[in-house]
Design an enzyme around this catalytic site. Structure first.
Site, short mmCIF file in Angstrom:
data_model
loop_
_atom_site.label_atom_id
_atom_site.label_comp_id
_atom_site.label_asym_id
_atom_site.label_seq_id
_atom_site.Cartn_x
_atom_site.Cartn_y
_atom_site.Cartn_z
CG ASN A 11 37.18 55.22 70.46
OD1 ASN A 11 37.60 55.95 71.36
ND2 ASN A 11 37.69 55.24 69.24
CG ASP A 200 31.15 55.14 62.25
OD1 ASP A 200 32.08 55.39 61.45
OD2 ASP A 200 31.30 55.21 63.50
#
Length: 327
Positions: A11, A200
């Site tokens: 991320n 996810d």
């Protein structure tokens, strides 16, 4: 398995996506299960993922670290294989290593000639009789839980117009994906790891929308693969917040498949699971999570069910800590 973590695995804060780790875990499990199921003369097969037990993300993994994934078969029934997988991160600059994940997966062997035919599994040799007995107990427990989970999988997620912040409707999210050849096994159905990675992603979007901070996967409750998803299907991955504690968020995620190339079959529920996320500051410290605002009776019921799972997990962890302290 082993590979270095790249920027596209993580991320914006540099933490590797939980879905990336789950995909690697499934790849290792599929390799060892398929090898074992083809270790004796007979009909060739491919091991298909049926279930992933609760998986805790013990430590975050970062860009530049090497993920080392190892797998071991710990139990076999007549038609299934239990695989234990460990994930370790390695800082190749300092040599420091740490365990990030431990997972238990269940596979079934499917014939290469007939995707609907489940083959028998070659037995393994146990060092102790107790190992076989313990494995059989785990097998019976997961079999019962899979059946119970499938029976309560009728819910759908519908759009809500102008939802209020911190409500279920405000953060709920969906992703639509066309299943292509690169997503599939030799038999033409989706890799379990591909599905988990997409789940996810959706859960992460729900968590980020709710708290608007950096978030990471903390754990995943049992992931049940109810039915196969074939190449050419359109899958909808949906997620909604079910429970929040002071520092964690539980998100229900399910996958519905629409086999639009097969007009004889209607849309069906293929996979379901609960993901738990935590909110982190820029320094990587846990942050308080905004309380989930429940509006309907169903939302309140799901909140109480999530609270029960949270308290049960918390009590189990405390018992494990106390047991470790006595040893």
């Amino acid at each position: 398995l082993g590979r270095i973590m790249r920027p596209d695995d993580a991320n914006v804060a540099g933490n590797v996506h939980g879905g990336t780790i789950l995909k690697m875990i499934e790849e290792a499990g599929a390799i060892i299960s398929t090898r074992h199921c083809n270790s004796q003369a007979g009909e060739p097969c491919v091991a298909a993922l049926a279930r992933v037990e609760r998986t805790d993300f013990l430590s975050p993994m970062c860009i530049g670290e090497v993920a080392n994934v190892s797998a071991e078969i710990t139990y076999t029934s007549r038609h299934s294989v239990e695989v234990q997988v460990n994930v370790m991160s390695e800082n190749i600059l300092t040599g420091a290593k740490k365990v990030t994940n431990k997972a238990t997966l269940w596979y079934v062997p499917l014939s290469l000639k007939n995707v609907n035919k489940v083959l028998e599994v070659p037995p393994i040799q146990y060092a102790r009789k107790e190992q076989e007995d313990e494995g059989k107990k785990r097998y019976e427990e997961q079999k019962l839980d899979r059946l119970e989970t499938k029976q309560r999988n009728g819910d759908m997620i519908y759009p809500i117009i102008n939802p209020e912040p911190h409500t279920v409707g405000y953060s709920q999210s969906s992703l639509i994906h066309l299943v292509g050849p690169s997503d599939c096994t030799l038999l033409g159905f989706v890799h379990g790891g591909v599905t988990m990675k997409l789940m996810d992603e959706v859960a992460g979007i729900v968590a980020a929308r709710h708290c608007k901070t950096n978030i990471v996967t903390a754990s995943v409750d049992a992931i049940n693969f109810h039915e196969k998803i074939k190449k050419g299907s359109v899958i909808t991955i949906s997620g909604r917040m079910t429970f929040t504690s002071n520092k964690s968020m539980e998100i229900e995620v399910f996958v519905d498949a629409d086999p639009f190339v097969d007009e004889s079959r209607e849309r069906y529920r293929a996979v379901s699971a609960f993901f738990t996320y935590v909110s982190l500051s820029k320094e990587g410290k846990p942050l308080p999570v905004p309380q989930l605002l429940t509006e309907t009776e169903d939302e309140k019921r799901r909140f109480e069910e999530g609270k029960g799972r949270y308290l049960q997990t918390k009590a189990k962890r405390q018992a494990e800590v106390q047991q470790a302290a006595r040893q």
